[in-house]
Design a protein around this motif. Sequence first.
Motif, PDB file in Angstrom:
ATOM      1  N   ASP A 190      -1.105  52.142 -61.329  1.00  0.00           N
ATOM      2  CA  ASP A 190      -0.824  53.501 -61.866  1.00  0.00           C
ATOM      3  C   ASP A 190      -1.285  54.581 -60.900  1.00  0.00           C
ATOM      4  OD1 ASP A 190       0.279  52.382 -64.083  1.00  0.00           O
ATOM      5  OD2 ASP A 190      -1.563  52.501 -65.305  1.00  0.00           O
ATOM      6  N   ARG A 191      -2.493  54.365 -60.373  1.00  0.00           N
ATOM      7  CA  ARG A 191      -3.005  55.373 -59.432  1.00  0.00           C
ATOM      8  C   ARG A 191      -2.117  55.466 -58.201  1.00  0.00           C
ATOM      9  NH1 ARG A 191      -8.071  53.213 -60.989  1.00  0.00           N
ATOM     10  NH2 ARG A 191      -8.115  51.878 -59.144  1.00  0.00           N
ATOM     11  N   GLU A 192      -1.641  54.260 -57.724  1.00  0.00           N
ATOM     12  CA  GLU A 192      -0.772  54.284 -56.542  1.00  0.00           C
ATOM     13  C   GLU A 192       0.536  55.014 -56.841  1.00  0.00           C
ATOM     14  OE1 GLU A 192       1.239  51.166 -53.324  1.00  0.00           O
ATOM     15  OE2 GLU A 192       0.174  50.439 -55.104  1.00  0.00           O
ATOM     16  N   SER A 193       1.105  54.714 -58.051  1.00  0.00           N
ATOM     17  CA  SER A 193       2.369  55.398 -58.397  1.00  0.00           C
ATOM     18  C   SER A 193       2.145  56.912 -58.537  1.00  0.00           C
ATOM     19  CB  SER A 193       2.933  54.807 -59.682  1.00  0.00           C
ATOM     20  OG  SER A 193       2.027  55.024 -60.763  1.00  0.00           O
ATOM     21  N   ARG A 194       1.003  57.211 -59.160  1.00  0.00           N
ATOM     22  CA  ARG A 194       0.717  58.648 -59.277  1.00  0.00           C
ATOM     23  C   ARG A 194       0.498  59.272 -57.911  1.00  0.00           C
ATOM     24  NH1 ARG A 194      -2.421  56.909 -63.762  1.00  0.00           N
ATOM     25  NH2 ARG A 194      -4.317  57.024 -62.494  1.00  0.00           N
ATOM     26  N   THR A 195      -0.181  58.534 -57.037  1.00  0.00           N
ATOM     27  CA  THR A 195      -0.434  59.052 -55.686  1.00  0.00           C
ATOM     28  C   THR A 195       0.877  59.242 -54.929  1.00  0.00           C
ATOM     29  OG1 THR A 195      -2.584  57.968 -55.644  1.00  0.00           O
ATOM     30  CG2 THR A 195      -1.658  58.675 -53.533  1.00  0.00           C
ATOM     31  N   ARG A 196       1.772  58.189 -55.069  1.00  0.00           N
ATOM     32  CA  ARG A 196       3.075  58.314 -54.396  1.00  0.00           C
ATOM     33  C   ARG A 196       3.877  59.497 -54.964  1.00  0.00           C
ATOM     34  NH1 ARG A 196       5.147  52.004 -53.902  1.00  0.00           N
ATOM     35  NH2 ARG A 196       3.607  51.338 -52.313  1.00  0.00           N
ATOM     36  N   SER A 197       3.823  59.613 -56.308  1.00  0.00           N
ATOM     37  CA  SER A 197       4.531  60.751 -56.913  1.00  0.00           C
ATOM     38  C   SER A 197       3.973  62.082 -56.406  1.00  0.00           C
ATOM     39  CB  SER A 197       4.425  60.661 -58.428  1.00  0.00           C
ATOM     40  OG  SER A 197       5.005  61.803 -59.035  1.00  0.00           O
ATOM     41  N   GLN A 198       2.637  62.170 -56.367  1.00  0.00           N
ATOM     42  CA  GLN A 198       2.013  63.384 -55.838  1.00  0.00           C
ATOM     43  C   GLN A 198       2.377  63.599 -54.371  1.00  0.00           C
ATOM     44  OE1 GLN A 198      -2.165  62.983 -56.621  1.00  0.00           O
ATOM     45  NE2 GLN A 198      -1.935  63.245 -58.861  1.00  0.00           N
ATOM     46  N   LEU A 199       2.440  62.466 -53.595  1.00  0.00           N
ATOM     47  CA  LEU A 199       2.788  62.584 -52.186  1.00  0.00           C
ATOM     48  C   LEU A 199       4.216  63.087 -52.028  1.00  0.00           C
ATOM     49  CD1 LEU A 199       1.981  62.144 -49.256  1.00  0.00           C
ATOM     50  CD2 LEU A 199       2.754  59.765 -49.454  1.00  0.00           C
ATOM     51  N   THR A 202       4.230  66.616 -52.914  1.00  0.00           N
ATOM     52  CA  THR A 202       3.623  67.400 -51.819  1.00  0.00           C
ATOM     53  C   THR A 202       4.605  67.537 -50.664  1.00  0.00           C
ATOM     54  OG1 THR A 202       1.451  66.581 -52.473  1.00  0.00           O
ATOM     55  CG2 THR A 202       1.645  67.548 -50.272  1.00  0.00           C
TER      56      THR A 202
END
Length: 543
Positions: A190-199, A202
């Motif tokens: 989840d954190r990775e998907s959220r990080t990718r989504s945030q990336l 961005t």
Amino acid sequence: MMRGEYRRGNTSIMALCLKPVNPVSFPLGVIQIPEGGKGVFLGWDSGHGAQVDVDAVSSRHAQLVFNSEGGLELNDCESSNGTFVNNVRIRKHELVEGDVVMLASAAFNVVEFDRQEVSDSSSTKSIPLPSSSETGRPEPTAPQPFVSAPAGPSEAEVAARAEISALKASAEVINAELRATKRDLAEATDRESRTRSQLDSTRQELLQKERDIAALTYEVSQRDGNLDHLQASADQMGDELAQLKIAHSETSNALELKSSALMVAMQRADSADSSRAALFAQTNAFLERLEDDWKAWIGTRPIEADESGDEVDVVFARTEKVAEAIRSELDLIEPIWHEYGDGVQNELQRRCSNLEDERLDLERRKNEQLSLHQQSTEDLEEIRAKVDNEVRRAQSLSRKGTEVAIPERFESMVIANDREQEIFRLLIERIDELDGLVESYSKSKKYRDIYLDLTAFQDNLSIVLSENGVTPFFVEKGTMLTPKLRKEVQILVKKGWGTKEFMEQPFRRGEVKEVVRHGYRVAEGEHFEILRKVEVLVREVGD
């Protein structure tokens, strides 16, 4: 069911326990807390305390600890979904019987639980939930045993059971670790998907900002070009402004010249208005004289002009009307003039000569009257001086007792008074003559100067008479004549029908019908002399 106990020697006491509202598989038995430990953690991680296998519960969700007073406190360990007591989220709370504890979605009731005596463990010490006696609540009188020891198992069975328990414990630990690993993996995913989504977000924001920067750069370049254009326009406008200032200065100078010319024109206009007013007055006076001279022919105002407009227009309209009336009269006179003009002209010249002779005669008579007035004044002053001397002399002789010369002196005084009265009567006659002359010249504008001179001379004679005590007196029309008025009234009758000449008649009774001339007398009061009686026409009583 999770529970806790507190030992005093080998005797168990009433304890509190957490009873699930919706039972699930929780480990049973006494919660053992190592001696000197910091409490028991509650969560899905079984390696750290009591396991609560619910997905919403954190690995270390809450902690049960004893406070300094022996009470059991429930502390939240910064869990994700919170710890609640009686539907109120808490950070720290002391548990009592009847409380409802919520670990995320796992609900427990706080209730009492009884235990038996059990043997002490050699390596650990059981620490249960505090009893009601420790929290100030009454303890139960008959505690019940909680666990009893099995009778006579063999050593092999004990070892097998111990090995089975160890394997179960290891399996549970492995399962717990596996579940923890799965949860960590899911959380990491989840954190990775959220990080990718945030990336990605961005990156999109970065690309949008780069596009905005490019647009701003283009706009800045455009504005720089516009600024150069505006600067050129400003320079051009500055040049135009300088030219406008020069034109404004020239216009101001021309305006000042025009203002000066306008002031001069206004002064001329005021002067023209004054001249117009004077000309209007002269024209109006000329019109009045023209109307007076021709009123015998055309009437006073033969045609009324429209007087609703300007007064100058009204005067000119009246003048035009009078001129038309005069021309119409002249048109009637012209044939007669051609036939009798020479004789009329000679007659007019003769009459003008006669009038001029009359004027010269009046001038001569005027001068004579002035000389007579001057002589009369001098004689009057001389008479006054003589009268004063005689009166003073008579008074001085009377005081001295001299009687002989007094009658002669008074006789001379009477003679002087008679002389003075004759002078007064002569002046009165002159005034009457002047009345006739003034009346004859009052209607002629040609001899208006002579009329004014005669009026002034007549006023001067009246002043002389008034200064010497001569005053006029009258008899009112309608007065009934009596013998008392015999000395003051003279009755007249006309000499003939249509004549203005009169003749005197003896005094008789009657009513005054008309006063012909007023009378004059000298001095006032009871002692006065009648210089001229009032001349009247009378109506017989009974007419």
